[in-house]
Design a protein around this motif. Structure first.
Motif, PDB file in Angstrom:
ATOM      1  N   ARG A   1       2.362   8.739  -3.888  1.00  0.00           N
ATOM      2  CA  ARG A   1       1.195   9.099  -4.839  1.00  0.00           C
ATOM      3  C   ARG A   1       0.046   8.063  -4.811  1.00  0.00           C
ATOM      4  NH1 ARG A   1       5.335   7.606  -8.582  1.00  0.00           N
ATOM      5  NH2 ARG A   1       4.955   5.831  -9.421  1.00  0.00           N
TER       6      ARG A   1
ATOM      7  N   VAL B   1      -6.459   9.851   1.290  1.00  0.00           N
ATOM      8  CA  VAL B   1      -5.911  10.885   2.176  1.00  0.00           C
ATOM      9  C   VAL B   1      -7.436  11.620   2.677  1.00  0.00           C
ATOM     10  CG1 VAL B   1      -4.625  13.099   2.483  1.00  0.00           C
ATOM     11  CG2 VAL B   1      -3.655  11.108   1.442  1.00  0.00           C
TER      12      VAL B   1
ATOM     13  N   MET C   1       1.729  12.742   6.444  1.00  0.00           N
ATOM     14  CA  MET C   1       1.316  12.912   5.173  1.00  0.00           C
ATOM     15  C   MET C   1       2.008  14.267   4.701  1.00  0.00           C
ATOM     16  SD  MET C   1       0.178  10.074   3.816  1.00  0.00           S
ATOM     17  CE  MET C   1       0.244  10.738   2.204  1.00  0.00           C
ATOM     18  N   GLN C   2       2.012  15.117   5.485  1.00  0.00           N
ATOM     19  CA  GLN C   2       2.469  16.192   4.982  1.00  0.00           C
ATOM     20  C   GLN C   2       4.075  16.413   4.606  1.00  0.00           C
ATOM     21  OE1 GLN C   2       0.669  19.044   4.531  1.00  0.00           O
ATOM     22  NE2 GLN C   2       2.343  20.464   3.788  1.00  0.00           N
TER      23      GLN C   2
ATOM     24  N   TYR D   1       5.565  13.762   3.328  1.00  0.00           N
ATOM     25  CA  TYR D   1       5.527  13.164   1.770  1.00  0.00           C
ATOM     26  C   TYR D   1       5.217  14.142   0.829  1.00  0.00           C
ATOM     27  CZ  TYR D   1       5.202   8.824   4.342  1.00  0.00           C
ATOM     28  OH  TYR D   1       5.476   7.596   4.854  1.00  0.00           O
ATOM     29  N   TYR D   2       4.227  15.112   1.273  1.00  0.00           N
ATOM     30  CA  TYR D   2       3.962  16.061   0.033  1.00  0.00           C
ATOM     31  C   TYR D   2       5.213  17.208  -0.055  1.00  0.00           C
ATOM     32  CZ  TYR D   2      -0.858  14.427   0.068  1.00  0.00           C
ATOM     33  OH  TYR D   2      -2.044  13.705  -0.351  1.00  0.00           O
ATOM     34  N   GLN D   3       5.837  17.303   1.056  1.00  0.00           N
ATOM     35  CA  GLN D   3       6.904  18.589   0.853  1.00  0.00           C
ATOM     36  C   GLN D   3       8.242  17.729   0.444  1.00  0.00           C
ATOM     37  OE1 GLN D   3       7.156  19.418   5.241  1.00  0.00           O
ATOM     38  NE2 GLN D   3       5.422  21.051   5.077  1.00  0.00           N
TER      39      GLN D   3
ATOM     40  N   ARG E   1      -2.780   8.923  -2.414  1.00  0.00           N
ATOM     41  CA  ARG E   1      -3.420  10.138  -2.463  1.00  0.00           C
ATOM     42  C   ARG E   1      -5.275  10.162  -2.384  1.00  0.00           C
ATOM     43  NH1 ARG E   1       0.584  12.992  -6.953  1.00  0.00           N
ATOM     44  NH2 ARG E   1       1.969  13.526  -5.457  1.00  0.00           N
TER      45      ARG E   1
END
Length: 73
Positions: A41, A47, A15-16, A18-20, A44
């Protein structure tokens, strides 16, 4: 409207990414066999410290656009 059920198991480390912004879409295969490209998104709300895990139901509107994603187990 169309509905698709799928199982998802994404670790917190995944998941990290995706956030990056390293990964733009989550690709899943529904239990019906359809391949779905889902923007991260929409995940979210689901998570946790362990990532995203469970069975989900995705509903699309008549135009094939996102309507709702719920966790069913």
């Amino acid at each position: 409207m169309s509905q698709y059920i799928f199982d998802l198991g994404i670790s917190a480390n995944q998941m990290q990414r995706y956030y990056q912004g390293q990964v733009q879409v989550v690709v899943v295969r529904s239990l019906q066999g359809k391949v779905i490209h889902l923007h991260p998104r929409f995940l979210r709300p689901f998570v946790s410290a362990n990532g995203v895990h469970g069975r989900f139901k995705l509903t699309l509107d008549l135009n094939g656009q996102f309507n709702e994603l719920i966790k069913i187990s």
